[in-house]
Scaffold this motif. Structure first.
Motif, mmCIF file in Angstrom:
data_model
loop_
_atom_site.group_PDB
_atom_site.id
_atom_site.type_symbol
_atom_site.label_atom_id
_atom_site.label_comp_id
_atom_site.label_asym_id
_atom_site.label_seq_id
_atom_site.Cartn_x
_atom_site.Cartn_y
_atom_site.Cartn_z
ATOM 1 N N CYS A 7 39.334 -96.651 -10.820
ATOM 2 C CA CYS A 7 39.683 -96.115 -12.147
ATOM 3 C C CYS A 7 38.636 -95.133 -12.659
ATOM 4 C CB CYS A 7 39.854 -97.252 -13.147
ATOM 5 S SG CYS A 7 41.329 -98.256 -12.873
ATOM 6 N N SER A 8 37.439 -95.211 -12.089
ATOM 7 C CA SER A 8 36.371 -94.311 -12.537
ATOM 8 C C SER A 8 36.398 -92.985 -11.782
ATOM 9 C CB SER A 8 35.003 -94.977 -12.340
ATOM 10 O OG SER A 8 34.666 -95.071 -10.967
ATOM 11 N N CYS A 9 37.382 -92.798 -10.896
ATOM 12 C CA CYS A 9 37.457 -91.582 -10.072
ATOM 13 C C CYS A 9 38.785 -90.878 -10.313
ATOM 14 C CB CYS A 9 37.309 -91.925 -8.589
ATOM 15 S SG CYS A 9 35.892 -92.968 -8.174
ATOM 16 N N PRO A 10 38.961 -90.184 -11.417
ATOM 17 C CA PRO A 10 40.268 -89.635 -11.788
ATOM 18 C C PRO A 10 40.780 -88.507 -10.896
ATOM 19 C CG PRO A 10 38.568 -88.867 -13.300
ATOM 20 C CD PRO A 10 37.930 -89.913 -12.448
ATOM 21 N N LEU B 74 28.755 -86.433 -8.331
ATOM 22 C CA LEU B 74 29.216 -86.712 -6.972
ATOM 23 C C LEU B 74 30.615 -86.146 -6.718
ATOM 24 C CD1 LEU B 74 28.185 -90.400 -6.119
ATOM 25 C CD2 LEU B 74 27.397 -88.309 -5.018
ATOM 26 N N THR B 75 30.770 -85.519 -5.531
ATOM 27 C CA THR B 75 32.093 -85.072 -5.081
ATOM 28 C C THR B 75 32.506 -85.775 -3.784
ATOM 29 O OG1 THR B 75 31.130 -83.226 -3.826
ATOM 30 C CG2 THR B 75 31.769 -82.798 -6.112
ATOM 31 N N TYR B 76 31.525 -86.304 -3.043
ATOM 32 C CA TYR B 76 31.796 -86.945 -1.756
ATOM 33 C C TYR B 76 30.870 -88.139 -1.605
ATOM 34 C CZ TYR B 76 31.922 -87.531 3.377
ATOM 35 O OH TYR B 76 32.046 -88.032 4.644
ATOM 36 N N GLY C 183 32.373 -92.634 -15.584
ATOM 37 C CA GLY C 183 33.194 -92.299 -14.421
ATOM 38 C C GLY C 183 32.609 -91.190 -13.566
ATOM 39 N N PHE C 184 33.041 -91.188 -12.280
ATOM 40 C CA PHE C 184 32.708 -90.091 -11.368
ATOM 41 C C PHE C 184 33.818 -89.052 -11.507
ATOM 42 C CE2 PHE C 184 30.694 -93.741 -9.020
ATOM 43 C CZ PHE C 184 29.372 -93.318 -9.181
ATOM 44 N N LEU C 185 33.657 -88.143 -12.411
ATOM 45 C CA LEU C 185 34.736 -87.237 -12.788
ATOM 46 C C LEU C 185 35.011 -86.154 -11.757
ATOM 47 C CD1 LEU C 185 33.933 -86.823 -16.602
ATOM 48 C CD2 LEU C 185 35.322 -88.564 -15.438
ATOM 49 N N ASN C 186 34.110 -85.972 -10.771
ATOM 50 C CA ASN C 186 34.286 -84.924 -9.760
ATOM 51 C C ASN C 186 34.470 -85.479 -8.349
ATOM 52 O OD1 ASN C 186 33.681 -82.683 -11.652
ATOM 53 N ND2 ASN C 186 31.653 -83.602 -11.676
ATOM 54 N N LEU C 187 34.478 -86.795 -8.209
ATOM 55 C CA LEU C 187 34.524 -87.418 -6.890
ATOM 56 C C LEU C 187 35.933 -87.328 -6.310
ATOM 57 C CD1 LEU C 187 32.838 -88.999 -4.821
ATOM 58 C CD2 LEU C 187 33.445 -91.094 -6.023
ATOM 59 N N TYR C 188 36.071 -86.582 -5.176
ATOM 60 C CA TYR C 188 37.410 -86.380 -4.618
ATOM 61 C C TYR C 188 37.605 -87.031 -3.246
ATOM 62 C CZ TYR C 188 35.445 -82.713 -1.605
ATOM 63 O OH TYR C 188 34.703 -82.030 -0.663
ATOM 64 N N LYS C 189 36.511 -87.473 -2.582
ATOM 65 C CA LYS C 189 36.666 -88.119 -1.280
ATOM 66 C C LYS C 189 35.694 -89.288 -1.157
ATOM 67 C CE LYS C 189 37.217 -87.248 3.659
ATOM 68 N NZ LYS C 189 37.277 -86.221 4.743
ATOM 69 N N VAL C 190 36.209 -90.458 -0.733
ATOM 70 C CA VAL C 190 35.390 -91.671 -0.596
ATOM 71 C C VAL C 190 35.712 -92.335 0.736
ATOM 72 C CG1 VAL C 190 34.945 -93.982 -1.500
ATOM 73 C CG2 VAL C 190 35.218 -92.066 -3.086
ATOM 74 N N TYR D 205 21.541 -97.499 -11.458
ATOM 75 C CA TYR D 205 21.426 -96.049 -11.661
ATOM 76 C C TYR D 205 22.153 -95.236 -10.598
ATOM 77 C CZ TYR D 205 17.128 -97.654 -9.298
ATOM 78 O OH TYR D 205 16.209 -98.301 -8.502
ATOM 79 N N PHE D 206 22.758 -95.891 -9.620
ATOM 80 C CA PHE D 206 23.676 -95.171 -8.733
ATOM 81 C C PHE D 206 24.812 -94.567 -9.555
ATOM 82 C CE2 PHE D 206 27.862 -95.678 -6.667
ATOM 83 C CZ PHE D 206 27.771 -94.655 -5.743
ATOM 84 N N PHE D 207 25.222 -95.264 -10.605
ATOM 85 C CA PHE D 207 26.310 -94.781 -11.456
ATOM 86 C C PHE D 207 25.867 -93.658 -12.394
ATOM 87 C CE2 PHE D 207 27.525 -99.070 -10.193
ATOM 88 C CZ PHE D 207 28.820 -98.854 -9.750
ATOM 89 N N SER D 208 24.612 -93.213 -12.236
ATOM 90 C CA SER D 208 24.128 -92.037 -12.971
ATOM 91 C C SER D 208 24.287 -90.765 -12.151
ATOM 92 C CB SER D 208 22.652 -92.219 -13.356
ATOM 93 O OG SER D 208 22.487 -93.308 -14.234
#
Length: 300
Positions: free
Chosen positions: A209-212, A166-168, A185-192, A159-162
Motif C-alpha cells: 500500500c505504500s508503493c502507489p 527509491l525507484t528499484y 510511502g515509497f511514492l516512486n518505487l516501481y519495481k520490487v 530509517y530504511f523507510f526514509s
C-alpha cells in the motif's frame, strides 16, 4: 620533401596525438561518471593514476556496486597478500572498511547502491544499518542488498523507510518490519524483487500500500505471509514462488495485472471449482497466467 616541412608535419602529428589522448578527459562530468559507473569499482579507482584530472573522478561515481565479483576479487587479493589463509573476520573487516569509506567520503549524489554480503559461516556478518542511514540522506534511487548466508535474516532499520526516492528495490535474506506511523510511502518505487524476505507482523499488505506506482513485483520463497493480498492500481507484472504454508492468493485489488506467474510446492490444477481458477477470472486484463509452469489462460 624539405627537412623544414618534415619537421612541421611531425610537430603537427604530435600535437594531434596529444589532443586525441585528451578527448576522454575533456568529456562532461556526467558522461565520465556514467563510464566509471559501468566499470568494476576496483578498476574505477585505478583510473585515479591516469592524470591529475582523474585523481578524484572515481569519488563522484553515482553508482556504488560491491557485488559477488568484488568480494571474490577481495578474497583473492587478500589470500595472495596474507598467505596462507585469509580469515572470515579479516574479510568482514576489510569489506566493511572499503564500503564505509566509499560512502562516507563520497561528496556527491548516490543513485545506485548494490552490496552482496558473502556466505559467512558464522552469525558475525557485516551490519549494513550504518550504510542505509547514510544512503537515506543521499536521495538513493536503487538499492540491491543480498545476504548470501541463510544463517541470519538481517532486520532493516526504521530509517530504511526514509529512503523516499527509491525507484528499484532488490533484497535477499532480509527481515522487513512494519513501517513507522509517520511513513508516507515509497511514492516512486516501481519495481520490487524480494527473495527469502521475512515480513514481520504479516506486513506485506501495508508495504504494498505504500508503493502507489509499483509496476512489477517478484516474491520468491518469502515468509511471514498468510494471505497474499496483492494490491496496486499500476501493478502489471507479478511473480510468486512460495511454500504451501499460506491460505490464499487475492489479486482483486490489482485490476491492471496483465502477466501473472505463480509457482507453488503443491497445487491442484484442473479443478473447475479451485480458488486458482476463480482468481484467474477476476483479472480482466490478464494476457498470460502460469501456475507451476502451466499456462491456464491466455486472452487474445
Amino acid at each position: 620533401m624539405s627537412p623544414h616541412r618534415s619537421k612541421i608535419k611531425q610537430s603537427d602529428t604530435s600535437q594531434e596525438s596529444i589532443d586525441d589522448d585528451d578527448i576522454i578527459s575533456d568529456l562532461p562530468g556526467n558522461v565520465i561518471d556514467c563510464i566509471l559507473g559501468k566499470m568494476p569499482i576496483r578498476d574505477a579507482i585505478r583510473t585515479s593514476i591516469l592524470s591529475k584530472k582523474w585523481r578524484l573522478n572515481y569519488s563522484t561515481i553515482p553508482q556504488l556496486v560491491f557485488d559477488d565479483q568484488f568480494c571474490k576479487e577481495l578474497v583473492d587479493f587478500a589470500n595472495k597478500k596474507c598467505a596462507p589463509e585469509f580469515s572470515e573476520y579479516e574479510l568482514k573487516y576489510h569489506l566493511e572498511e572499503i564500503i564505509s569509506k566509499s560512502l562516507m567520503l563520497h561528496p556527491g549524489r548516490i543513485e545506485k547502491f548494490k552490496v552482496c554480503i558473502p556466505n559467512f559461516t558464522t552469525t558475525s556478518v557485516p551490519d549494513v544499518n550504518k550504510w542505509i542511514l547514510y544512503l537515506s540522506r543521499k536521495n538513493i534511487k536503487t538499492i540491491s542488498l543480498k545476504y548470501m548466508t541463510s544463517i541470519v535474516h538481517h532486520k532493516l532499520p526504521p530509517y530504511f523507510f526514509s529512503c523516499l526516492h527509491l525507484t528499484y528495490l532488490k533484497l535477499l535474506n532480509i527481515h522487513i518490519s512494519p513501517p513507522p506511523p509517520e511513513f508516507k510511502g515509497f511514492l516512486n518505487l516501481y519495481k520490487v524483487l524480494l527473495s527469502r524476505v521475512h515480513f514481520g507482523s504479516n506486513c506485506l499488505e501495508s508495504f504494498l500500500c505504500s508503493c502507489p506506482v509499483l509496476r512489477a513485483l517478484e516474491l520468491y520463497w518469502c515468509s511471514g505471509i498468510r494471505h497474499f493480498n496483492i494490491s496496486g492500481s499500476k501493478l502489471k507484472k507479478l511473480r510468486i514462488k512460495a511454500y504451501d504454508k499460506f491460505k490464499s492468493i487475492s489479486l482483486e485489488n490489482a485490476p491492471n495485472l496483465n502477466e501473472v506467474s505463480v509457482m507453488l510446492e503443491r497445487v491442484v490444477i484442473g479443478n473447475p471449482n479451485s480458488d486458482l481458477v476463480k482468481f484467474v477470472g477476476s483479472l480482466p486484463k490478464v494476457k498470460t497466467i502460469r501456475v507451476n509452469g502451466m499456462c491456464l489462460k491466455v486472452s487474445t
